[in-house]
Design a protein around this motif. Sequence first.
Motif, PDB file in Angstrom:
ATOM      1  N   HIS A 100      16.274  26.355  33.021  1.00 14.13           N
ATOM      2  CA  HIS A 100      17.222  25.382  33.583  1.00 14.13           C
ATOM      3  C   HIS A 100      18.675  25.775  33.329  1.00 14.13           C
ATOM      4  O   HIS A 100      19.567  24.922  33.404  1.00 14.13           O
ATOM      5  CB  HIS A 100      16.910  23.982  33.044  1.00 14.13           C
ATOM      6  CG  HIS A 100      15.479  23.597  33.316  1.00 14.13           C
ATOM      7  ND1 HIS A 100      15.055  23.124  34.533  1.00 14.13           N
ATOM      8  CD2 HIS A 100      14.367  23.716  32.543  1.00 14.13           C
ATOM      9  CE1 HIS A 100      13.738  22.937  34.493  1.00 14.13           C
ATOM     10  NE2 HIS A 100      13.308  23.287  33.294  1.00 14.13           N
ATOM     11  N   CYS A 132      15.246  20.706  41.290  1.00 13.47           N
ATOM     12  CA  CYS A 132      14.434  21.288  40.217  1.00 13.47           C
ATOM     13  C   CYS A 132      13.455  20.237  39.675  1.00 13.47           C
ATOM     14  O   CYS A 132      13.681  19.035  39.821  1.00 13.47           O
ATOM     15  CB  CYS A 132      15.369  21.753  39.104  1.00 13.47           C
ATOM     16  SG  CYS A 132      14.542  22.480  37.681  1.00 13.47           S
ATOM     17  N   CYS A 143      13.274  19.331  36.829  1.00 19.87           N
ATOM     18  CA  CYS A 143      13.977  18.534  35.819  1.00 19.87           C
ATOM     19  C   CYS A 143      14.814  17.437  36.469  1.00 19.87           C
ATOM     20  O   CYS A 143      15.401  16.610  35.778  1.00 19.87           O
ATOM     21  CB  CYS A 143      14.851  19.428  34.946  1.00 19.87           C
ATOM     22  SG  CYS A 143      16.338  20.030  35.776  1.00 19.87           S
ATOM     23  N   CYS A 203      19.358  24.976  38.984  1.00 24.40           N
ATOM     24  CA  CYS A 203      18.733  25.596  37.807  1.00 24.40           C
ATOM     25  C   CYS A 203      18.212  26.987  38.190  1.00 24.40           C
ATOM     26  O   CYS A 203      17.752  27.212  39.317  1.00 24.40           O
ATOM     27  CB  CYS A 203      17.566  24.758  37.311  1.00 24.40           C
ATOM     28  SG  CYS A 203      18.038  23.110  36.743  1.00 24.40           S
TER      29      CYS A 203
HETATM   30 ZN   LIG Z   1      16.036  22.287  36.031  1.00 25.28          ZN
END
Ligand SMILES: [Zn+2]
Length: 419
Positions: free
Chosen positions: A261, A275, A277, A282
């Motif tokens: 990331h 992403c 996340c 990232c």
């Molecule tokens: Zn990420």
Amino acid sequence: MDTTAPSARPPHPRPAAREVRRAPGAGAVLRAVLDHGPVARSTVARLTGLSPASVTGHCARLLDRGLIRQAPETAGPRGLGRPHVPMEIERDGPLAAGAHIGVACSTLSLTDLRGRVVWQERLPHPQAPGRTPERVLELLAAHIPELVDRHADGRRVTALGVATGHRVDPAAGVVLDHPLLGWQDVPVRARLEAASGLPVEVDSHARALTRAEQLFGEPAVRTAARASAVVLFVGAVVDAAFSTGAAVHEGPRAGAGGVAHLPVGVERGETPMRCVCGGYGCLSAEASERAMLGRAAAAGLPVPSFRALLDAALAGEPRALALFLRRARLAGRAAALLIDLFDPAVLVVVEPGSCRLPRCLGALRREAVRCSRSLGPADAEDVVVPSSFPRSVLATAGSAVALHALYTDPLKQLPNTRT
Ligand SMILES: [Zn+2]
């Protein structure tokens, strides 16, 4: 740096005080013979700081196990034990088996004591959701004895090294967390030892490749990697490892090297991909194999697999080449961040485009210089280098886990002289 989605579990409990073994003398002798062979025992004593008597004893044990031999030009029945008879690594000695567990497939290998891959093959995994740890480990357990039977040519196999991405606990032999495979707390060593009958060592592929560079890398890279190194792995998984001296850092949660990331952003005019996340820009979301396939489809180049995309680029397909150049530039941005953070003697890029396609490595270096606050153009070629194992990197990763253990403590891995 967090490598997992926001719902990351609490840190995995690990032994508070792990046993740290001092490298025993036999390992130091074996490594000196690897580096300097053919080399006289008296020179090995000087190189290792061990007493001549101790070196002679270790050499006898390493000879007994078929790990070293007397250099042929001086070998003879009267040469045994003479301190000036040069010793070298036994070319036809034992092999190490390796298994790199990827996402779509595993790579099985056999490697000699100098780190040369003598056999490698790919073992496709079932598609998800059938890609359970049980099923993949069953496949490996079934194929590894067959690999040894068919391709070791009767040579002894010291151990099986298993490498994979994300968080791996080498002491426990457990894959702690591999989000792309969906694996958590998988006892790989216990399962495969029982099935293969071989000692099994497990580690992260980025740490394994750091050790491979330290042991068997191109000479300039090997020397630099023994001082300090970052290995940046950009594949289906994106991660890294770093080392100072011989020590490759793991961290108390085995989480070191989680660079998936790192914020690298996108290029002008591009729409960033979301992403796992929840963020954008990232490194993994923009440069992983999955991201490459997404960008290829968007560019009107539908390919069935990452391997097909690489083959297209190798054949000169311009859109495929452009995607690998873009990936190289994004990896260059990550390299710049890592160089500014660690100031390593060398940063090794494990990425097939940068290792095999023209212009990619240059593009990566230029972007690293542009984005770094510490890397100058004059240093870039020495500091940012491709893997020393461009055509066998996954085969090398698996075997290197076993070979690192062998070169650390050969008598532990081969306690008896059965040859
Ligand atoms: Zn990420």
